[in-house]
Design a protein around this motif. Sequence first.
Motif, PDB file in Angstrom:
ATOM      1  N   ARG A 210      -6.471 -10.772  -0.795  1.00  0.00           N
ATOM      2  CA  ARG A 210      -5.893  -9.467  -0.689  1.00  0.00           C
ATOM      3  C   ARG A 210      -5.803  -8.867   0.567  1.00  0.00           C
ATOM      4  O   ARG A 210      -6.777  -9.145   1.335  1.00  0.00           O
ATOM      5  CB  ARG A 210      -6.803  -8.699  -1.643  1.00  0.00           C
ATOM      6  CG  ARG A 210      -6.818  -8.942  -3.175  1.00  0.00           C
ATOM      7  CD  ARG A 210      -7.665  -8.058  -4.131  1.00  0.00           C
ATOM      8  NE  ARG A 210      -7.728  -8.387  -5.296  1.00  0.00           N
ATOM      9  CZ  ARG A 210      -8.383  -7.941  -6.516  1.00  0.00           C
ATOM     10  NH1 ARG A 210      -9.495  -7.227  -5.935  1.00  0.00           N
ATOM     11  NH2 ARG A 210      -8.119  -8.074  -7.382  1.00  0.00           N
ATOM     12  N   THR A 211      -4.694  -8.255   0.815  1.00  0.00           N
ATOM     13  CA  THR A 211      -4.718  -7.460   2.091  1.00  0.00           C
ATOM     14  C   THR A 211      -4.447  -6.052   1.855  1.00  0.00           C
ATOM     15  O   THR A 211      -3.423  -5.643   1.373  1.00  0.00           O
ATOM     16  CB  THR A 211      -3.520  -8.052   2.957  1.00  0.00           C
ATOM     17  OG1 THR A 211      -3.664  -9.310   3.287  1.00  0.00           O
ATOM     18  CG2 THR A 211      -3.401  -7.251   4.197  1.00  0.00           C
ATOM     19  N   PRO A 212      -5.551  -5.137   2.331  1.00  0.00           N
ATOM     20  CA  PRO A 212      -5.107  -3.574   2.246  1.00  0.00           C
ATOM     21  C   PRO A 212      -4.369  -3.428   3.058  1.00  0.00           C
ATOM     22  O   PRO A 212      -4.545  -3.619   4.508  1.00  0.00           O
ATOM     23  CB  PRO A 212      -6.650  -3.015   2.311  1.00  0.00           C
ATOM     24  CG  PRO A 212      -7.198  -4.266   3.185  1.00  0.00           C
ATOM     25  CD  PRO A 212      -6.686  -5.579   2.811  1.00  0.00           C
ATOM     26  N   LEU A 213      -3.104  -2.635   2.821  1.00  0.00           N
ATOM     27  CA  LEU A 213      -2.290  -1.978   4.086  1.00  0.00           C
ATOM     28  C   LEU A 213      -2.578  -0.860   4.364  1.00  0.00           C
ATOM     29  O   LEU A 213      -2.399   0.089   3.513  1.00  0.00           O
ATOM     30  CB  LEU A 213      -0.748  -2.436   3.423  1.00  0.00           C
ATOM     31  CG  LEU A 213       0.199  -2.494   4.503  1.00  0.00           C
ATOM     32  CD1 LEU A 213       0.322  -3.805   5.235  1.00  0.00           C
ATOM     33  CD2 LEU A 213       1.785  -2.442   3.774  1.00  0.00           C
ATOM     34  N   VAL A 217      -2.512   0.467  11.389  1.00  0.00           N
ATOM     35  CA  VAL A 217      -3.550  -0.615  11.374  1.00  0.00           C
ATOM     36  C   VAL A 217      -3.041  -1.912  11.217  1.00  0.00           C
ATOM     37  O   VAL A 217      -3.293  -2.941  12.124  1.00  0.00           O
ATOM     38  CB  VAL A 217      -4.955  -0.441  10.442  1.00  0.00           C
ATOM     39  CG1 VAL A 217      -5.901  -1.623  10.506  1.00  0.00           C
ATOM     40  CG2 VAL A 217      -5.757   0.898  10.604  1.00  0.00           C
ATOM     41  N   ASN A 218      -2.421  -2.123  10.208  1.00  0.00           N
ATOM     42  CA  ASN A 218      -1.817  -3.573   9.908  1.00  0.00           C
ATOM     43  C   ASN A 218      -0.468  -3.653   9.177  1.00  0.00           C
ATOM     44  O   ASN A 218      -0.207  -4.552   8.366  1.00  0.00           O
ATOM     45  CB  ASN A 218      -2.786  -4.374   9.157  1.00  0.00           C
ATOM     46  CG  ASN A 218      -3.018  -3.841   7.790  1.00  0.00           C
ATOM     47  OD1 ASN A 218      -2.480  -2.974   7.479  1.00  0.00           O
ATOM     48  ND2 ASN A 218      -4.021  -4.579   7.129  1.00  0.00           N
ATOM     49  N   ASP A 219       0.279  -2.353   9.362  1.00  0.00           N
ATOM     50  CA  ASP A 219       1.460  -2.316   8.591  1.00  0.00           C
ATOM     51  C   ASP A 219       2.878  -2.420   9.389  1.00  0.00           C
ATOM     52  O   ASP A 219       3.672  -1.952   8.913  1.00  0.00           O
ATOM     53  CB  ASP A 219       1.433  -0.790   7.873  1.00  0.00           C
ATOM     54  CG  ASP A 219       1.464   0.523   8.962  1.00  0.00           C
ATOM     55  OD1 ASP A 219       1.146   0.231  10.096  1.00  0.00           O
ATOM     56  OD2 ASP A 219       2.303   1.473   8.598  1.00  0.00           O
ATOM     57  N   SER A 220       2.731  -2.929  10.521  1.00  0.00           N
ATOM     58  CA  SER A 220       4.028  -3.024  11.283  1.00  0.00           C
ATOM     59  C   SER A 220       4.977  -4.146  10.850  1.00  0.00           C
ATOM     60  O   SER A 220       4.197  -5.219  10.236  1.00  0.00           O
ATOM     61  CB  SER A 220       3.789  -3.231  12.932  1.00  0.00           C
ATOM     62  OG  SER A 220       3.161  -4.037  13.058  1.00  0.00           O
ATOM     63  N   ILE A 243      -0.929  -7.197  -2.156  1.00  0.00           N
ATOM     64  CA  ILE A 243      -1.057  -6.253  -1.088  1.00  0.00           C
ATOM     65  C   ILE A 243      -1.498  -4.999  -1.887  1.00  0.00           C
ATOM     66  O   ILE A 243      -0.945  -4.500  -2.698  1.00  0.00           O
ATOM     67  CB  ILE A 243       0.288  -5.981  -0.352  1.00  0.00           C
ATOM     68  CG1 ILE A 243       0.946  -7.114   0.179  1.00  0.00           C
ATOM     69  CG2 ILE A 243       0.270  -4.921   0.636  1.00  0.00           C
ATOM     70  CD1 ILE A 243       0.050  -7.980   1.247  1.00  0.00           C
ATOM     71  N   LEU A 244      -2.575  -4.344  -1.285  1.00  0.00           N
ATOM     72  CA  LEU A 244      -3.208  -3.375  -1.855  1.00  0.00           C
ATOM     73  C   LEU A 244      -2.739  -1.927  -0.902  1.00  0.00           C
ATOM     74  O   LEU A 244      -2.993  -1.910   0.265  1.00  0.00           O
ATOM     75  CB  LEU A 244      -4.678  -3.319  -1.863  1.00  0.00           C
ATOM     76  CG  LEU A 244      -5.248  -4.687  -2.551  1.00  0.00           C
ATOM     77  CD1 LEU A 244      -6.743  -4.517  -2.437  1.00  0.00           C
ATOM     78  CD2 LEU A 244      -4.625  -4.739  -4.134  1.00  0.00           C
ATOM     79  N   LYS A 245      -2.313  -0.985  -1.646  1.00  0.00           N
ATOM     80  CA  LYS A 245      -1.603   0.210  -0.840  1.00  0.00           C
ATOM     81  C   LYS A 245      -2.834   1.090  -0.458  1.00  0.00           C
ATOM     82  O   LYS A 245      -3.971   1.266  -1.326  1.00  0.00           O
ATOM     83  CB  LYS A 245      -0.903   0.935  -1.614  1.00  0.00           C
ATOM     84  CG  LYS A 245       0.024   2.310  -1.205  1.00  0.00           C
ATOM     85  CD  LYS A 245       0.888   2.840  -2.093  1.00  0.00           C
ATOM     86  CE  LYS A 245       1.635   3.795  -1.477  1.00  0.00           C
ATOM     87  NZ  LYS A 245       0.883   5.036  -1.209  1.00  0.00           N
ATOM     88  N   LEU A 271       5.798   2.712  -0.650  1.00  0.00           N
ATOM     89  CA  LEU A 271       6.081   1.844  -1.609  1.00  0.00           C
ATOM     90  C   LEU A 271       6.927   0.879  -0.995  1.00  0.00           C
ATOM     91  O   LEU A 271       6.919  -0.044  -1.530  1.00  0.00           O
ATOM     92  CB  LEU A 271       6.310   2.513  -3.019  1.00  0.00           C
ATOM     93  CG  LEU A 271       5.362   3.510  -3.651  1.00  0.00           C
ATOM     94  CD1 LEU A 271       5.819   4.203  -5.061  1.00  0.00           C
ATOM     95  CD2 LEU A 271       4.131   2.448  -4.197  1.00  0.00           C
ATOM     96  N   GLU A 272       7.996   1.366  -0.355  1.00  0.00           N
ATOM     97  CA  GLU A 272       8.886   0.491   0.259  1.00  0.00           C
ATOM     98  C   GLU A 272       8.288  -0.690   1.304  1.00  0.00           C
ATOM     99  O   GLU A 272       8.585  -1.541   1.171  1.00  0.00           O
ATOM    100  CB  GLU A 272       9.941   1.419   1.084  1.00  0.00           C
ATOM    101  CG  GLU A 272      10.863   2.226   0.366  1.00  0.00           C
ATOM    102  CD  GLU A 272      10.215   3.278  -0.350  1.00  0.00           C
ATOM    103  OE1 GLU A 272       9.066   3.845  -0.010  1.00  0.00           O
ATOM    104  OE2 GLU A 272      10.922   3.723  -1.506  1.00  0.00           O
ATOM    105  N   GLN A 273       7.215  -0.062   1.929  1.00  0.00           N
ATOM    106  CA  GLN A 273       6.455  -1.100   2.788  1.00  0.00           C
ATOM    107  C   GLN A 273       5.890  -2.143   2.030  1.00  0.00           C
ATOM    108  O   GLN A 273       5.978  -3.349   2.116  1.00  0.00           O
ATOM    109  CB  GLN A 273       5.544  -0.356   3.676  1.00  0.00           C
ATOM    110  CG  GLN A 273       6.211   0.487   4.741  1.00  0.00           C
ATOM    111  CD  GLN A 273       5.125   1.123   5.469  1.00  0.00           C
ATOM    112  OE1 GLN A 273       4.461   2.129   5.215  1.00  0.00           O
ATOM    113  NE2 GLN A 273       4.714   0.636   6.713  1.00  0.00           N
TER     114      GLN A 273
END
Length: 291
Positions: A210-213, A217-220, A243-245, A271-273
């Motif tokens: 799991r990756t918390p977005l 921090v880590n969303d580019s 992917i966790l929002k 949500l688009e990301q």
Amino acid sequence: MTLKIFQKGFNYSQDGRGNRLVYHLQGCNMRCPWCANPEGMKMDGVILTDAQWLTEGLCPKGAVKNGRLDRTLCEGCRERECISMKYRNKGIRLSCEEKSLEEIYGEIIRSRAMFYDGGGVTFTGGEAAMQFDALKELLIMLKKAGVHTAVETNGSHVRLPELFPYIDQLIMDCKHWNKEKHLKYTGVCIDTVLGNLKAAVKECGMVDIRTPLIGGVNDSEKDMEKFISLFRTLGGSHVTFEILKYHEFGKSKWEECGQKYEMDAGAHVTLEQIKRFREMILSQGLNYKRS
């Protein structure tokens, strides 16, 4: 042996397959500023306050004044009358309670009828592996009893692979791909995490990564591409990615712990990301999971 627990309850599918009894174990070595369970960080627990019920009479040492708790007085207090049975109240409480392995094991066995749809027991945190020896002993007991076990972990404990033979479903965070940024945002080096991820996909029968977005921090786009490069090395038929929002559901808890919540509006992602990242994962033939 004992385990310190700050929360427990049943949950369906979010903490492993089926309906599960979930134990949140006290203590975490990471200090993620977006954490939804800050009360689980300190190994010895933290005093939580509820402003609605925080009155001056709750502390015989006078630590409560004008609806606020002077935590500097709490640090030197050994009696802790405010959280004892005699003074038990809604305004002040300790985040965790300590239970013996035998007590927890018995509770789990009595709950087996509730483990439908392939459910079982999940240990999360905080960071479950912080109470390593006791957790390992309990997992061995549960394995012998035929209970489906899951562990949710940040993956940073050097001895984590010792638990793999006793875990039916491993849920591991992958918070960042970059060594410097992982250290900056979590306070922990990424090397052991990556090593444990690689070992897990080889040794565990079921692995959920799991990756918390988190915004900023880590969303580019670069972050997503780097994550995908890493995920390709970890993929397999028994491995899923999710992917966790980012959310701020834990914001009020930081205040209850007497700490400031440092995240701002820039941490939110769209949500688009999430959709974009999910499509990138699927395009690589990797398994995506929605819990």
